[in-house]
Design an enzyme around this catalytic site. Structure first.
Site, short mmCIF file in Angstrom:
data_model
loop_
_atom_site.label_atom_id
_atom_site.label_comp_id
_atom_site.label_asym_id
_atom_site.label_seq_id
_atom_site.Cartn_x
_atom_site.Cartn_y
_atom_site.Cartn_z
N ASN A 139 41.28 53.26 37.23
CA ASN A 139 40.50 52.07 36.86
C ASN A 139 39.03 52.39 36.57
O ASN A 139 38.39 51.67 35.82
CB ASN A 139 40.59 51.01 37.96
CG ASN A 139 40.48 51.58 39.34
OD1 ASN A 139 41.27 52.46 39.73
ND2 ASN A 139 39.51 51.12 40.11
N CYS A 155 35.78 45.52 43.20
CA CYS A 155 35.84 45.16 44.62
C CYS A 155 34.85 45.96 45.44
O CYS A 155 34.56 45.60 46.57
CB CYS A 155 37.26 45.34 45.15
SG CYS A 155 37.99 46.88 44.63
N SER A 205 49.69 44.12 36.30
CA SER A 205 48.95 42.91 36.69
C SER A 205 48.53 42.13 35.45
O SER A 205 48.01 42.71 34.50
CB SER A 205 47.71 43.33 37.48
OG SER A 205 46.90 42.21 37.73
N GLY A 258 48.66 42.73 40.92
CA GLY A 258 48.82 44.16 41.12
C GLY A 258 48.82 44.56 42.59
O GLY A 258 49.60 45.41 43.02
N THR A 259 47.95 43.95 43.36
CA THR A 259 47.86 44.31 44.78
C THR A 259 49.18 44.02 45.49
O THR A 259 49.68 44.86 46.25
CB THR A 259 46.70 43.52 45.45
OG1 THR A 259 45.48 43.86 44.78
CG2 THR A 259 46.59 43.85 46.93
#
Ligand code: PLP
Length: 394
Positions: free
Chosen positions: A147, A322, A195, A71-72
């Site tokens: 998210n 994260c 992702s 995804g990033t």
């Protein structure tokens, strides 16, 4: 020790069917998809079958799918692939750091970014996007589902605004994929990220939908892989897994399996809210994906609650994985009007396809007594007069 995993927005376990589909590509079908011999052709066919599955999942043509490392990278490719110095970008205050930090990077290279706010329910107001438009606006980048809260954004309205203004529109659908139907044509986006590891495929694979005709500069330079949009030998096992995950997600959506998940999630959150005083559901009045609950617990340090529950076998999270360990309260929850304390006292429960009613029972057997014990230790918790319901900006 019995363990239950309710942190599927951080990552999901690889489903057995998906593992079985990818396994041959680590062994007898090990070829490089660019080779012209048998081994290469076998790998190429598998990559193209997976591309077909992902394209069907998103409602687009196979030529519009670019496989990435996750995804990033998909978010970065969408943003840096279209924005140039001097451009203006519109994003929101609640994006994932894959988008937010890419935008911050742009600000350091002669671009301007407007981060539209959200209301108390965690939703972007499309009118804020309309008002933020400038002649130099090149890209609108807004996530489909958040998210931390699972709140769905009004993407179709934003798509219409982008179309009227002739501006490129990117949607980060990493947390929506597999949880709600995605149709890129209905959304009206030019770019959309997904992702693998959020939909029961492994970590390290993702995809970017790139609408035909969208000018996209590659970020990784090398061979002409992925129609010269993303260089590098393909991650064949990962891509095969993403294709299988897309097929299974499509079937699950048509079979109503997501309603099953919503029922489990609703029972979890309703029981917590009714049994524990001083709790509030973040984004309660907004449309949400069916697997996520973000609950604020008054007078609780979220990290302490995560650790206490983990010691008893329940894995949940304070929000974005994260940012665990960071002292900063969630930028998503504070943007919704929660105080730093309310944001720090919020826990995210996120279910996956593997979770059962027994898992919810297990969580419900642990959360109320653990919250009660932590509150007993809390110098600020007044047990005779629970603090008032959280007030926030709507
Ligand atoms: N966008 C959102 C909304 C996410 O939740 C995440 C991961 O948590 C990402 C992007 C990044 O995806 P990946 O972990 O595949 O790099």
């Amino acid at each position: 020790m019995h363990r239950v995993y309710l942190d599927n927005n951080a990552t999901t376990p690889v489903l057995p069917e998906i593992l079985a589909a990818m396994q041959p590509y680590f062994g007898e079908r090990f070829g490089n998809a660019s080779s012209i011999h048998h081994h290469g052709q076998e790998a190429r066919a598998a990559v193209e079958r997976a591309r077909q599955s992902v394209a069907m999942f998103l409602g687009c043509a196979t030529s519009e799918i670019v496989f990435t490392s996750g995804g990033t990278e998909a978010d970065n490719l969408a943003i840096f692939g279209v924005v140039q110095p001097g451009d203006h970008v519109i994003s929101s205050q609640i994006e994932h750091h894959a988008v937010l930090n890419s935008c911050r990077q742009l600000e350091g290279s002669d671009c301007e970014v407007t981060y539209v706010p959200v209301g108390g329910q965690g939703r972007v107001d499309p009118d804020d996007i309309r008002r933020a438009l400038r002649p130099s606006t090149r890209l609108i980048t807004i996530m489909m589902a958040n998210n931390e809260t699972g709140v769905l954004q009004p993407l179709e309205e934003i798509g219409r605004i982008a179309a009227e203004a002739g501006v490129c529109f990117h949607a980060d659908a990493v947390q929506a994929a597999g949880k709600v139907p995605i149709d890129v044509r209905r959304i009206g986006c030019h770019l959309l990220s997904i992702s693998g590891h959020k939909m029961h495929a492994p970590q390290g694979v993702g995809a970017l939908y790139v609408k035909k005709g969208t000018g996209l500069r590659p970020m990784v330079h090398g061979g002409r892989h992925e129609r010269a949009r993303r260089a590098g030998t393909e991650n064949v096992p990962g891509i095969v897994a993403l294709g299988r995950a897309a097929e299974l997600s499509r079937q699950a959506l048509t079979r109503g399996e997501n309603e099953r998940m919503a029922a489990l999630r609703d029972r979890l959150e309703q029981t917590i809210l009714s049994q524990i005083e001083g709790t509030n559901l973040n984004g309660s009045a907004a449309p949400r994906v069916p697997n996520t609950s973000s609950i604020a617990f008054d007078c609780i340090e979220g990290e302490a609650l995560v650790i206490a529950l983990d010691l008893k076998g329940l894995a949940v999270s304070t929000g974005a994985a994260c940012s665990s360990g960071a002292i900063e309260p969630s930028h998503v929850l504070t943007a919704m009007g929660l105080s730093a304390e309310q944001a720090r006292g919020s826990l995210r429960f996120s279910l996956g396809k593997q979770n059962t009613g027994d898992d919810v029972d297990f969580a419900l057997s642990l959360v109320p007594p653990t919250v009660a014990r932590l509150r007993e230790l809390s110098p600020v918790y007044n047990r005779t007069a629970p603090s008032p319901r959280l007030s926030r900006r709507m």
